[in-house]
Motif scaffolding. Sequence first.
Motif, PDB file in Angstrom:
ATOM      1  N   UNK A 262       0.850  -1.541  -0.098  1.00  0.00           N
ATOM      2  CA  UNK A 262      -0.195  -0.146   0.208  1.00  0.00           C
ATOM      3  C   UNK A 262       0.712   1.495  -0.432  1.00  0.00           C
ATOM      4  N   UNK A 263       2.148   1.350   0.913  1.00  0.00           N
ATOM      5  CA  UNK A 263       2.619   2.502   1.010  1.00  0.00           C
ATOM      6  C   UNK A 263       3.843   2.523  -0.370  1.00  0.00           C
ATOM      7  N   UNK A 264       4.001   1.266  -1.031  1.00  0.00           N
ATOM      8  CA  UNK A 264       5.558   1.441  -2.436  1.00  0.00           C
ATOM      9  C   UNK A 264       4.530   0.664  -3.314  1.00  0.00           C
ATOM     10  N   UNK A 265       3.428   0.932  -4.197  1.00  0.00           N
ATOM     11  CA  UNK A 265       2.718  -0.382  -4.819  1.00  0.00           C
ATOM     12  C   UNK A 265       3.426  -1.321  -5.334  1.00  0.00           C
TER      13      UNK A 265
ATOM     14  N   UNK B  70       2.046 -15.474  -1.644  1.00  0.00           N
ATOM     15  CA  UNK B  70       2.197 -14.368  -3.301  1.00  0.00           C
ATOM     16  C   UNK B  70       0.730 -13.569  -2.504  1.00  0.00           C
ATOM     17  N   UNK B  71      -1.145 -14.976  -2.322  1.00  0.00           N
ATOM     18  CA  UNK B  71      -1.711 -13.984  -2.196  1.00  0.00           C
ATOM     19  C   UNK B  71      -2.052 -12.250  -1.605  1.00  0.00           C
ATOM     20  N   UNK B  72      -1.105 -12.600   0.201  1.00  0.00           N
ATOM     21  CA  UNK B  72      -0.952 -10.964  -0.263  1.00  0.00           C
ATOM     22  C   UNK B  72      -0.599  -9.922  -1.230  1.00  0.00           C
ATOM     23  N   UNK B  73       0.427 -10.829  -2.115  1.00  0.00           N
ATOM     24  CA  UNK B  73       1.090  -9.806  -2.789  1.00  0.00           C
ATOM     25  C   UNK B  73       2.940  -9.650  -2.734  1.00  0.00           C
ATOM     26  N   UNK B  74       3.231 -11.379  -2.376  1.00  0.00           N
ATOM     27  CA  UNK B  74       4.432 -11.175  -2.777  1.00  0.00           C
ATOM     28  C   UNK B  74       4.883 -11.865  -4.091  1.00  0.00           C
ATOM     29  N   UNK B  75       6.099 -11.508  -4.849  1.00  0.00           N
ATOM     30  CA  UNK B  75       6.313 -11.717  -5.474  1.00  0.00           C
ATOM     31  C   UNK B  75       7.357 -13.011  -6.012  1.00  0.00           C
TER      32      UNK B  75
END
Length: 240
Positions: free
Chosen positions: A68-71, A91-96
């Motif tokens: 959220x801070x660094x999209x 991964x679902x939380x946003x890890x690449x």
Amino acid sequence: MRVLVVEDERLLAENISRMLKNEGFEVEVAYNIGEMYRKVEKFSPELIVLDLMLPDGNALNEIQELKAELPDVGIIVISAKNTDLDKIIGIELGADDYVGKPFNTRELVARVKAFFRRTKGIKEVIRYGKLEIFPEDYTVFYDGKKIELTSKEFEILRLLAQRPDRVYSREQILEELWKDEFEVYDRVIDVHINSLRKKLGKNWIVTVRGVGYKFSKKGDTSVESDGTERINESNESTSH
């Protein structure tokens, strides 16, 4: 390319940092979540290598806030919690990417490089001194100038350069690069090696008598093979 390594095991963090710096990355290290946010604010990383189990909490809970801070920031999770479920959640939380511990540090570095290739269109490069080898494009530069190689010359150079200081016999090179092609004799390797030396300079590929050939990372200077042949000639016609 800025990478923030967040890892409380100091020896591991230092090892990752050192290897990334050797690959040309700018690197900062944080040892806990609080320090991570301070470094994020000052360093503005493009990629965060994030251990989940930190002294001041589970960093899994921080992935969404970081995004959220660094999209545009990338996150590669490194964790001893490496079940399929853990990876899916990360991964679902946003890890690449998600790398389970224990891991080979070289593998992690390869994942970092792959991330930047995907996101920035950066080509893979094998670099030693002034010599640059681009595996995807079959191109080689020395001191900024392109060196014209045949496809087989390039493949031999790439094979040797990817495992510097490993000695390959002629038979091993044939097996790797000619595979099922027939009527190819091992002396054809000598012809290609001689051609490479003329084009790149004589020090990059060293003869180990009675065994085969190896790539020297110190090809810009004179080198000595593993107990046999000294290569003293200076580099010829090699400017990148």
